[in-house]
Scaffold this motif. Sequence first.
Motif, PDB file in Angstrom:
ATOM      1  N   ASN A  27       0.796  -1.236   0.000  1.00 26.20           N
ATOM      2  CA  ASN A  27       0.000   0.000   0.000  1.00 26.20           C
ATOM      3  C   ASN A  27       0.817   1.269   0.000  1.00 26.20           C
ATOM      4  OD1 ASN A  27      -2.523  -1.069  -0.206  1.00 26.20           O
ATOM      5  ND2 ASN A  27      -2.675  -1.465   1.997  1.00 26.20           N
ATOM      6  N   ALA A  28       2.177   1.112   0.235  1.00 22.57           N
ATOM      7  CA  ALA A  28       3.020   2.317   0.267  1.00 22.57           C
ATOM      8  C   ALA A  28       2.997   2.967  -1.108  1.00 22.57           C
ATOM      9  CB  ALA A  28       4.456   1.930   0.650  1.00 22.57           C
ATOM     10  N   PRO A  29       2.911   4.304  -1.159  1.00 23.50           N
ATOM     11  CA  PRO A  29       2.773   4.964  -2.453  1.00 23.50           C
ATOM     12  C   PRO A  29       3.947   4.695  -3.381  1.00 23.50           C
ATOM     13  CG  PRO A  29       3.036   6.576  -0.637  1.00 23.50           C
ATOM     14  CD  PRO A  29       2.892   5.219  -0.022  1.00 23.50           C
ATOM     15  N   ASP A  30       5.133   4.583  -2.800  1.00 19.27           N
ATOM     16  CA  ASP A  30       6.292   4.372  -3.671  1.00 19.27           C
ATOM     17  C   ASP A  30       6.203   3.004  -4.334  1.00 19.27           C
ATOM     18  OD1 ASP A  30       6.569   3.720  -0.879  1.00 19.27           O
ATOM     19  OD2 ASP A  30       8.600   2.995  -1.337  1.00 19.27           O
ATOM     20  N   VAL A  31       5.715   2.019  -3.564  1.00 24.23           N
ATOM     21  CA  VAL A  31       5.616   0.675  -4.103  1.00 24.23           C
ATOM     22  C   VAL A  31       4.564   0.647  -5.204  1.00 24.23           C
ATOM     23  CG1 VAL A  31       5.133  -1.761  -3.548  1.00 24.23           C
ATOM     24  CG2 VAL A  31       6.402  -0.332  -1.935  1.00 24.23           C
ATOM     25  N   ARG A  32       3.478   1.372  -4.919  1.00 22.88           N
ATOM     26  CA  ARG A  32       2.415   1.384  -5.930  1.00 22.88           C
ATOM     27  C   ARG A  32       2.907   2.015  -7.226  1.00 22.88           C
ATOM     28  NH1 ARG A  32      -1.402   3.275  -2.055  1.00 22.88           N
ATOM     29  NH2 ARG A  32      -1.615   5.199  -3.265  1.00 22.88           N
ATOM     30  N   GLN A  33       3.636   3.136  -7.061  1.00 28.45           N
ATOM     31  CA  GLN A  33       4.159   3.794  -8.245  1.00 28.45           C
ATOM     32  C   GLN A  33       5.092   2.852  -8.988  1.00 28.45           C
ATOM     33  OE1 GLN A  33       6.068   7.444  -7.116  1.00 28.45           O
ATOM     34  NE2 GLN A  33       4.169   8.183  -6.123  1.00 28.45           N
ATOM     35  N   ARG A  75       5.184  -0.384  -8.988  1.00 30.99           N
ATOM     36  CA  ARG A  75       4.468  -1.471  -9.653  1.00 30.99           C
ATOM     37  C   ARG A  75       3.979  -1.027 -11.024  1.00 30.99           C
ATOM     38  NH1 ARG A  75       1.984  -5.772  -7.050  1.00 30.99           N
ATOM     39  NH2 ARG A  75       1.879  -4.729  -5.079  1.00 30.99           N
ATOM     40  N   SER A  76       3.468   0.239 -11.062  1.00 28.41           N
ATOM     41  CA  SER A  76       2.908   0.647 -12.343  1.00 28.41           C
ATOM     42  C   SER A  76       3.936   1.268 -13.286  1.00 28.41           C
ATOM     43  CB  SER A  76       1.770   1.657 -12.109  1.00 28.41           C
ATOM     44  OG  SER A  76       2.262   2.757 -11.385  1.00 28.41           O
ATOM     45  N   ARG A  77       4.917   2.087 -12.702  1.00 23.34           N
ATOM     46  CA  ARG A  77       5.782   2.837 -13.613  1.00 23.34           C
ATOM     47  C   ARG A  77       7.241   2.378 -13.602  1.00 23.34           C
ATOM     48  NH1 ARG A  77       2.956   8.030 -11.865  1.00 23.34           N
ATOM     49  NH2 ARG A  77       4.673   8.252 -10.408  1.00 23.34           N
ATOM     50  N   GLY A  78       7.570   1.425 -12.660  1.00 21.04           N
ATOM     51  CA  GLY A  78       8.961   0.945 -12.539  1.00 21.04           C
ATOM     52  C   GLY A  78       9.693   1.639 -11.400  1.00 21.04           C
ATOM     53  N   TRP A  79       9.440   2.915 -11.230  1.00 23.24           N
ATOM     54  CA  TRP A  79      10.047   3.712 -10.157  1.00 23.24           C
ATOM     55  C   TRP A  79       8.986   4.284  -9.254  1.00 23.24           C
ATOM     56  CZ3 TRP A  79      14.849   3.748  -8.725  1.00 23.24           C
ATOM     57  CH2 TRP A  79      15.896   3.564  -9.619  1.00 23.24           C
ATOM     58  N   GLY A  80       9.340   4.409  -7.966  1.00 29.22           N
ATOM     59  CA  GLY A  80       8.414   5.091  -7.056  1.00 29.22           C
ATOM     60  C   GLY A  80       9.151   5.732  -5.904  1.00 29.22           C
ATOM     61  N   THR A  81       8.638   6.889  -5.504  1.00 26.28           N
ATOM     62  CA  THR A  81       9.257   7.565  -4.343  1.00 26.28           C
ATOM     63  C   THR A  81       8.161   7.970  -3.400  1.00 26.28           C
ATOM     64  OG1 THR A  81       9.113   9.667  -5.496  1.00 26.28           O
ATOM     65  CG2 THR A  81      11.219   8.507  -5.619  1.00 26.28           C
ATOM     66  N   SER A  82       8.517   8.022  -2.139  1.00 25.08           N
ATOM     67  CA  SER A  82       7.542   8.541  -1.179  1.00 25.08           C
ATOM     68  C   SER A  82       8.263   9.042   0.059  1.00 25.08           C
ATOM     69  CB  SER A  82       6.551   7.436  -0.788  1.00 25.08           C
ATOM     70  OG  SER A  82       7.152   6.599   0.163  1.00 25.08           O
ATOM     71  N   ARG A  83       7.538   9.797   0.813  1.00 31.35           N
ATOM     72  CA  ARG A  83       8.063  10.360   2.051  1.00 31.35           C
ATOM     73  C   ARG A  83       7.079  10.058   3.152  1.00 31.35           C
ATOM     74  NH1 ARG A  83      10.860  15.599   3.261  1.00 31.35           N
ATOM     75  NH2 ARG A  83      11.389  15.749   1.071  1.00 31.35           N
ATOM     76  N   GLY A  84       7.582   9.559   4.270  1.00 34.68           N
ATOM     77  CA  GLY A  84       6.662   9.208   5.330  1.00 34.68           C
ATOM     78  C   GLY A  84       7.435   8.932   6.590  1.00 34.68           C
ATOM     79  N   PRO A  85       6.708   8.707   7.662  1.00 30.47           N
ATOM     80  CA  PRO A  85       7.387   8.444   8.922  1.00 30.47           C
ATOM     81  C   PRO A  85       8.264   7.189   8.792  1.00 30.47           C
ATOM     82  CG  PRO A  85       5.006   8.576   9.190  1.00 30.47           C
ATOM     83  CD  PRO A  85       5.267   8.560   7.750  1.00 30.47           C
ATOM     84  N   CYS A  86       9.393   7.223   9.436  1.00 29.33           N
ATOM     85  CA  CYS A  86      10.289   6.075   9.411  1.00 29.33           C
ATOM     86  C   CYS A  86       9.674   4.950  10.233  1.00 29.33           C
ATOM     87  CB  CYS A  86      11.641   6.444  10.014  1.00 29.33           C
ATOM     88  SG  CYS A  86      12.517   7.666   9.041  1.00 29.33           S
ATOM     89  N   GLU A  87      10.032   3.705   9.869  1.00 30.60           N
ATOM     90  CA  GLU A  87       9.509   2.577  10.630  1.00 30.60           C
ATOM     91  C   GLU A  87      10.102   2.575  12.031  1.00 30.60           C
ATOM     92  OE1 GLU A  87      10.315   1.414   7.281  1.00 30.60           O
ATOM     93  OE2 GLU A  87       8.249   0.952   6.635  1.00 30.60           O
ATOM     94  N   SER A  88      11.322   3.096  12.127  1.00 27.46           N
ATOM     95  CA  SER A  88      11.939   3.121  13.467  1.00 27.46           C
ATOM     96  C   SER A  88      11.213   4.114  14.362  1.00 27.46           C
ATOM     97  CB  SER A  88      13.409   3.523  13.366  1.00 27.46           C
ATOM     98  OG  SER A  88      13.483   4.833  12.816  1.00 27.46           O
ATOM     99  N   GLY A  89      10.378   4.932  13.783  1.00 25.67           N
ATOM    100  CA  GLY A  89       9.608   5.906  14.584  1.00 25.67           C
ATOM    101  C   GLY A  89      10.313   7.217  14.750  1.00 25.67           C
ATOM    102  N   ASN A  90      11.573   7.340  14.265  1.00 28.04           N
ATOM    103  CA  ASN A  90      12.282   8.609  14.445  1.00 28.04           C
ATOM    104  C   ASN A  90      12.244   9.412  13.158  1.00 28.04           C
ATOM    105  OD1 ASN A  90      13.013   7.853  17.045  1.00 28.04           O
ATOM    106  ND2 ASN A  90      14.837   6.779  16.286  1.00 28.04           N
ATOM    107  N   GLY A  91      11.518  10.442  13.138  1.00 27.65           N
ATOM    108  CA  GLY A  91      11.509  11.391  12.038  1.00 27.65           C
ATOM    109  C   GLY A  91      10.923  10.813  10.772  1.00 27.65           C
ATOM    110  N   ALA A  92      11.218  11.601   9.691  1.00 31.11           N
ATOM    111  CA  ALA A  92      10.655  11.227   8.400  1.00 31.11           C
ATOM    112  C   ALA A  92      11.717  10.510   7.587  1.00 31.11           C
ATOM    113  CB  ALA A  92      10.200  12.475   7.676  1.00 31.11           C
ATOM    114  N   CYS A  93      11.251   9.632   6.702  1.00 28.00           N
ATOM    115  CA  CYS A  93      12.176   8.913   5.843  1.00 28.00           C
ATOM    116  C   CYS A  93      11.761   9.064   4.387  1.00 28.00           C
ATOM    117  CB  CYS A  93      12.164   7.415   6.181  1.00 28.00           C
ATOM    118  SG  CYS A  93      13.234   7.042   7.583  1.00 28.00           S
TER     119      CYS A  93
END
Lengths: 590, 222
Positions: free
Chosen positions: A104-110, A112-130
């Motif tokens: 469901n991550a936007p980068d993954v979705r992109q 899947r459809s276009r070959g490349w995808g980028t996204s910005r979101g909270p880090c899984e470690s919980g510290n800041g944005a990644c």
Amino acid sequence: MKLRHRLLMALAGVGVLVGAASAIGLVALVRDAVRTAYVEDLRSRTLRVVRQLELKPPGEDQLTGMVEQLSAALDARVSLLDREARVVADSAAEGGLVPTVAGNAPDVRQARSRGWGTSRGPCESGNGACFRLTRRVDAPGAIGFVRVGVPVERIESASRRHLAAMVSVVVGALFLLGALSYLGFRLLSKPIERVSACAERLGSGDLDCVIPYDGDDELARLRRALMHVRAFMVDRIEELEGSRALLDSVIASMQEGVLVVDASRRMRLANGSFREIFGLGGASIDSRAVTDIVRHPDLLSMIDEGLASGEAQHGRITDLDRRGRTFEIEVAPLAEGRHQPTEGVVITMFDVTRIDRLEKTRRDFVANVSHELRTPLTSVKAAAATLLGSDLDDPVMARRFLETINRHSERMAELVSDLADLSLIETGGLKLSPEPLDAATLARDAMRQLEPRYASKQLHCEVDMPEPFTIRVDRRRFEQVLVNLLDNGMKFNRDGGTIAVRGHHGDGSTGLGGPVIVVEDTGRGVPEDSLEKIFERFHRVDPGAAAERGTGLGLSIVRHLVNLHGGRIHVESELGQGSRFVIELPASVA
Amino acid sequence: MERSFETQLEDLSTLIQRMGGHVEQAIGHAVQSLVDRDADLAREVIQQDKQIDQLELDADAHVLHVLARYQLAARDLRFLTTAMKILPDLERIGDQAVNVAERALELLDEAPLPLVVDLPRSANRAREMVRQVLDAFMRHDADAARAVIHMDDDLDAWTRTMFHDLLAHMTKEPSLINRAMRLAFVAKYFERMGDQATNIAEQIVFMVEGTVLKHARIHEDD
């Protein structure tokens, strides 16, 4: 504030504004560029990894080791996802795989459809944005996607470093600009400061300020204009000083005392003669009240009246100074324009003592001459009238009256002759013919002439001088001198007194160096204040004593005649003891 | 508007100067009226004395006004008190000039008497003393004031001589007694003027230097 400081401040203001505006633009620009460059770099490295995966798909057991390697190579968190977007390996997973569906991550979705995808979101470690980048793996195998994650902070700090470097360069440049501008302003303002300092000096009256004015720029024109002003001032001041010096010296050299008093009765100017009259010496009168110096009521009231009325005042004051001189006083209003309160008055004091005395002498002379002529004339008239009305046949009576007439005519003749002599001498018409003569003989002759007149006084006459005592003089005129002096000495002598003519040769050290002849009597003497005046025409020591009237011209003629011989005469006297008339002759007369 | 303190002191000086000028003139005119037997001039002297008296009153009031109105420094206080002390002296000199003029008028009723004594010399000296003492006051000059004190010695000596001479005339010619007595009075008036000028001079020395000269003189006389 100095001009260069103001310019510098203006420049600084502009610098800050421009700097701020460009900084705002730059920050956005730089941040964007840095981020793009980072992402591109990450993308190209990720692409290389993916190409390797596509060439040589790993086995299941190799996944964990591989993801570690990839993470180290990319310096990022790396996840490998299968085709269903399930995480099969994660560099951040410690001690076992955490299967997470990231489909469901936007980068993954992109991806899947276009070959490349980028996204910005909270880090899984919980510290800041990644930031996440996902690439689809198109080669067959278990791995469907490679997902790379880096903390946004890493990108930001890279962009901050770039920004910091840039800002320091810009600030450095600004400072350099400021410093250079300051030097430039200084270079520009220095000459302006010199001009303004010079203008200030000129303004405060110091005309020594000279600045060169070559060149053709605005500053040179300013300097030239200033120097022209200076030259003009120098000329005008010299002109004013010149006319003022002339005025000062005119006023200073005036015989009249001059004082200027302003409307508030303060002294503004006094010349040397005024100072002399009031015994001021060099004391300053500047702005002192006139009553500090002047207290003569008549003079003060003239000043008051002059100031009040604005009209000229005249007067005569006889007791202004301690020398008892007579002054004609003029108080004239300062002519500042008519019909307005006067600004002050100019007081001039003209010493008329001499003129007064001359005028008095003239008046006395006329009065005396008429009196002296009238007295014998009255006697002559009376005698003639008596004679006409009486018996002319009585020779005794007739003789007596004729003798009276004769005596008085002689007296008149004497007076007229004296007047003629005096007039002749005073107009310079008398010429002497000197010849060597014996003074003792001259003296005896003179005494003999006068003897009959004073026989009743029983005077003791003596001549005391070396014999022969030769002097070169005009016989008639020098005899006249001796006769007049002896006549004078006999007339005022007491009965039985002595009259003497003494003579001695001068020794060259005293007097005029020539013969000295002294006529001495034992009469009443001459008061000190008359010692000089008795040589004036008609001067009488005691005007009340009419007993011994002569023509009143004798001593005046004597002085003139002695002067004509190149000599001089003075009188020494002690009241009640007698007088000594001393004739000093020049050596040429010996 | 109230005038400034400095101006007030100056106004006082002016009043004293004007008064002094009248006094000086009165002395001159008085002796001249005596010598010239000029009744008009003698009457003028007597008339002018009112002006002197008025100026004294004005100056006196002025001193009091300034004393009451201001806090004074020692120097100004000395000036004012000196002014106060010399005013009566100056006024009395004026009165003596009037006395001379009165004697001159009385002498007019009698036959002319030749001036057997040199009154003009005394008058000139008295006048000169007044002149110089006023100059010393205006210039705050203690030395000039001391010089005036020394001038008084001659005046005293001349007065003694004149008394002696007049007495000799009176004994020789008793008919002269009436007139000679008046001349003796006149001589005395001039001597008194000199004394008062001396008083003023002593006050001026005090004003300038703050030293009291009178006591020094008393000790000298001991």
